[in-house]
Design an enzyme around this catalytic site. Structure first.
Site, mmCIF file in Angstrom:
data_model
loop_
_atom_site.group_PDB
_atom_site.id
_atom_site.type_symbol
_atom_site.label_atom_id
_atom_site.label_comp_id
_atom_site.label_asym_id
_atom_site.label_seq_id
_atom_site.Cartn_x
_atom_site.Cartn_y
_atom_site.Cartn_z
ATOM 1 N N ASP A 193 90.966 111.921 47.802
ATOM 2 C CA ASP A 193 90.040 112.317 48.645
ATOM 3 C C ASP A 193 90.319 111.723 49.790
ATOM 4 O O ASP A 193 89.620 111.025 50.540
ATOM 5 C CB ASP A 193 88.731 111.600 48.107
ATOM 6 C CG ASP A 193 87.350 111.630 48.925
ATOM 7 O OD1 ASP A 193 87.349 112.896 49.379
ATOM 8 O OD2 ASP A 193 86.550 110.721 48.818
ATOM 9 N N TRP B 116 74.725 107.927 49.058
ATOM 10 C CA TRP B 116 76.093 107.910 48.241
ATOM 11 C C TRP B 116 76.320 106.433 48.372
ATOM 12 O O TRP B 116 76.175 105.462 49.128
ATOM 13 C CB TRP B 116 77.174 108.518 48.925
ATOM 14 C CG TRP B 116 78.498 108.330 48.523
ATOM 15 C CD1 TRP B 116 79.137 108.294 47.164
ATOM 16 C CD2 TRP B 116 79.537 107.132 49.048
ATOM 17 N NE1 TRP B 116 80.197 107.878 47.009
ATOM 18 C CE2 TRP B 116 80.619 106.954 48.253
ATOM 19 C CE3 TRP B 116 79.415 106.558 50.386
ATOM 20 C CZ2 TRP B 116 81.820 106.169 48.558
ATOM 21 C CZ3 TRP B 116 80.711 105.733 50.498
ATOM 22 C CH2 TRP B 116 81.627 105.640 49.686
HETATM 23 C C1 RNT Z 1 82.655 109.027 50.395
HETATM 24 C C2 RNT Z 1 81.649 109.943 50.767
HETATM 25 C C3 RNT Z 1 80.588 109.816 51.824
HETATM 26 C C4 RNT Z 1 81.271 109.362 53.037
HETATM 27 C C5 RNT Z 1 80.048 109.512 54.205
HETATM 28 C C6 RNT Z 1 80.849 108.559 55.189
HETATM 29 O O1 RNT Z 1 83.539 109.438 49.834
HETATM 30 O O2 RNT Z 1 82.163 111.167 50.857
HETATM 31 O O3 RNT Z 1 79.858 110.966 51.923
HETATM 32 O O4 RNT Z 1 82.382 109.984 53.223
HETATM 33 O O5 RNT Z 1 78.967 108.888 53.914
#
Ligand code: RNT
Ligand code: ZN
Length: 414
Positions: A290, A181
């Site tokens: 989020d 990510w």
């Molecule tokens: C961020 C993503 C990601 C993180 C982690 C800490 O919005 O959800 O997965 O929360 O990698």
């Protein structure tokens, strides 16, 4: 067997559901427990702020400040979560020995040896995540940066992370999911949406070309719609990630906090099951944005579980948690989130799924509506209590007493 469970078993049997079988299935359901709930996503390799458009709020006392504390807290949490699970690490949690300190582009498996030992002693699998945030070179573009030096740094970080994940799988003899990510995006309207996405694609191509053991290392790609300070544009959008994953044989990862507020991932799972062999989930709870609140036993969590169970797809899914709340006891957050998700799966295993699907297909919409709603007040709690007992953990809210005792003995002294 308690009287309560006996009565519940009979009730479920009346609709053709075998609750003993549901308990067996729940036992096999492993959840990837995210290490980052324990320390507010701080990690061990830097002192700077949390960046990347994600945020932890709250200042509850007792945050884990070092590897020893984080491991002890994880042990406490795991002792209250029934079943055998996996641990999900971020690359920002290396444990360097004296003189070993390196930047993220130079990480090696040995920097995570203490974690592998930890996992091995406890029979846990290990998952991994390269960390493209909370670093001076994430400003905030990483794999999509127009600066070749920055891009190279992060490509090297991804390559290094693949090696680390591969070493986890090798040493533990259990597959490892590595999830990509990136926070890359822009606060305000872009002039060029294509350029960053093209560079992201090229960076992924380059890093993944190093090759890795595809039978043991599963690579997923997580999309996102926006972040704090990245409101107008994210490079790794849903379309980008799905299409890239499909084309390159990666696994799509759906985080249920990463879509527009009325969009739900429970409605996306079935489509992905038709086109991908595997899928991965970050289960979280988003309030208005989020926000990564602790997962609860709520409608969408149950609907997600139902989708996977009804289509016999739990073994095709890498199920992980992703939340971080610093405003409450962090161990309670872990335990409540994991147990809520397990309860959602238990409820799904206790549904007469074939019968419900047949009602849909034969157009018996009244029966379908009524039965689905009645099922909500079936004696799930008794079956859950039985599961806790069989797995040697306290049932109902009893587990919180142990967290409170640990808070008094350990957390309050930090
Ligand atoms: C961020 C993503 C990601 C993180 C982690 C800490 O919005 O959800 O997965 O929360 O990698
Ligand atoms: Zn996530």
């Amino acid at each position: 067997m308690s009287q309560g469970y006996q009565r519940a078993k009979e009730r479920y049997a009346k609709i053709g559901v075998d609750s003993d079988l549901a308990l067996e299935k729940l036992k096999d359901l492993s959840i990837s427990i995210h290490c980052w709930q324990g320390d507010d996503v701080t990690g061990f390799d830097q002192d700077g702020p949390l960046t990347g458009g994600i945020q932890v709020t709250g200042n509850y006392p007792g945050r884990a400040r070092n590897p020893g504390e984080l491991m002890a807290d994880l042990d406490k949490a795991l002792s209250l979560i029934p079943g055998k699970h996996r641990l999900n690490l971020h690359a920002s949690y290396p444990i360097f020995e004296k003189g070993q300190l390196v930047d993220r582009d130079r990480l090696e498996p040995r920097h995570f040896k203490a974690w592998v030992d930890f996992a091995q002693e406890r029979g846990l699998g290990l998952d991994f995540n390269p960390t493209f945030f909370s670093h001076p070179k994430a400003q905030p573009l990483t794999l999509s940066s127009p600066d070749p030096a920055i891009r190279k740094f992060w490509v090297d970080h991804l390559k290094a992370s693949l090696r680390v994940a591969e070493s986890f799988a090798e040493r533990l003899g259990k597959p490892s999911l590595i999830n990509i990510w990136i926070p890359d995006g822009l606060k305000d309207l872009p002039a060029d949406r294509l350029g960053p996405r093209k560079r992201f694609r090229d960076s992924l191509d380059e890093a993944l070309a190093i090759g890795y053991d595809k039978s043991q290392v599963f690579v997923s790609l997580e999309s996102k719609v926006f972040g704090i300070g990245l409101e107008a544009y994210t490079v790794g959008s849903s379309e980008f990630c799905l299409l890239y994953a499909k084309e390159k044989g990666l696994i799509p990862l759906l985080d249920n906090g990463h879509y527009h507020p009325t969009e739900v991932i429970s409605d996306k799972i079935s489509s992905l099951l038709l086109f991908f062999e595997h899928l991965a989930l970050h289960v979280t709870r988003a309030i208005r944005w989020d926000s990564d609140h602790v997962v609860l036993f709520d409608d969408e969590t149950r609907e997600i579980a139902k989708e996977l169970v009804a289509h016999k797809a739990t073994s095709r899914a890498f199920i992980g948690l992703d939340f971080f709340d610093g405003s409450i006891n962090r161990i309670a957050a872990w335990v409540a989130g994991a147990r809520s998700l397990q309860k959602a799966f238990l409820m799904a295993f206790l549904r007469p799924n074939n019968r419900l699907m047949a009602l849909q297909d034969s157009g018996q919409n009244t029966e379908l509506m009524v039965l689905q709603d009645e099922l909500k007040t079936y004696p799930l709690g008794e079956v859950w209590a039985q599961f806790c007992e069989l797995n040697g953990v306290p049932g109902y809210e009893e587990w919180l007493k142990e967290v409170r005792a640990y808070e008094t003995e350990v957390l309050s002294k930090r």
